[in-house]
Design an enzyme around this catalytic site. Sequence first.
Site, short mmCIF file in Angstrom:
data_model
loop_
_atom_site.label_atom_id
_atom_site.label_comp_id
_atom_site.label_asym_id
_atom_site.label_seq_id
_atom_site.Cartn_x
_atom_site.Cartn_y
_atom_site.Cartn_z
N VAL A 193 -8.28 -20.97 -7.13
CA VAL A 193 -7.69 -21.86 -8.14
C VAL A 193 -8.69 -22.97 -8.46
O VAL A 193 -9.17 -23.66 -7.57
CB VAL A 193 -6.39 -22.50 -7.61
CG1 VAL A 193 -5.82 -23.50 -8.61
CG2 VAL A 193 -5.35 -21.43 -7.28
N GLY A 241 -6.80 -17.35 -10.45
CA GLY A 241 -5.41 -17.56 -10.04
C GLY A 241 -4.67 -18.57 -10.91
O GLY A 241 -3.44 -18.62 -10.89
N ASP A 255 -19.16 -20.16 -4.20
CA ASP A 255 -18.39 -19.32 -5.13
C ASP A 255 -19.35 -18.63 -6.11
O ASP A 255 -20.18 -19.29 -6.73
CB ASP A 255 -17.41 -20.25 -5.88
CG ASP A 255 -16.34 -19.49 -6.65
OD1 ASP A 255 -16.13 -18.30 -6.37
OD2 ASP A 255 -15.72 -20.11 -7.54
#
Length: 284
Positions: free
Chosen positions: A231, A210, A82
Amino acid sequence: MPLVSMNEFLPKAKANRFAVGQFNMNNLEFAQAITEAAMEEKSPFIFGVSEGALKYMGIEYTVAIAEAAAKKSGLPIALHLDHGSNFDIAMKCIRAGFSSVMFDGSHHPFEENIRLTKEIVKAAHAMGVSVEGELGTIGGVEDDLSVDEADAALAKPEEAIRFYEETGVDALAIAVGTAHGMYKGEVKIHYDIIEAVASKIPVPIVLHGGSGVPDDMIRKSIQCGVGKINVNTENQVACTKTIREILGKDENVIDPRKYLAPARTAMKEVVKEKIRLFGSSNQA
Ligand SMILES: [Zn+2]
């Protein structure tokens, strides 16, 4: 089942208008909670691992935990870096067993972002690994930020389309108004930007930040072309709130399993709700 690239499920997600959740892994309990929730919902998912989480867990443990989850569940799971900051960290993750990477070149000038992303796509695709790129500035959105500044950080559709065409990324994160962390004020999502880009490129748009976005806004984003939703914060909140409550009630608790097991259950409930909301149940 071995770990898979995001291309195992993202094209289907975009075509059938559902989204696959990226749930960040911060430790073993996060990984177990996410996997158990996905098993019950028969959903594909993405383990997101930030560079900070990678340092915390160690790359060997991270890959081993994700591989164990894939083997145990039989689900299509991608292990995804990420917000990777450079070529070297992306390659390090791929060599260690990651099946997907994000390169976040959004802080670079546009042409430089294209050039750097392209290099990573070339190397990753040669190894069957998917790549997510980012355009526009996500996060750092504060309540007192003026509208002009907020608009300036949004992605420009024509740039996003060109970015896709030149880089060949498998998923594209664009700034459409969401932010990382929990929202203090009201969330505003620019659906027009999502639609303008998603209708012109074959890969899905990624929604970062999110956590805390109202359900109806999530559903509408997916209808407009979002196929991956990240998330993390909501799981962190569920985990820490549960632990705080247990320790606050009884100062004699010393066995970590006594607070980590309930924390894991709380996260599992969050993930199950998200999977249902995203429409990825029974898509594994
Ligand atoms: Zn993000």
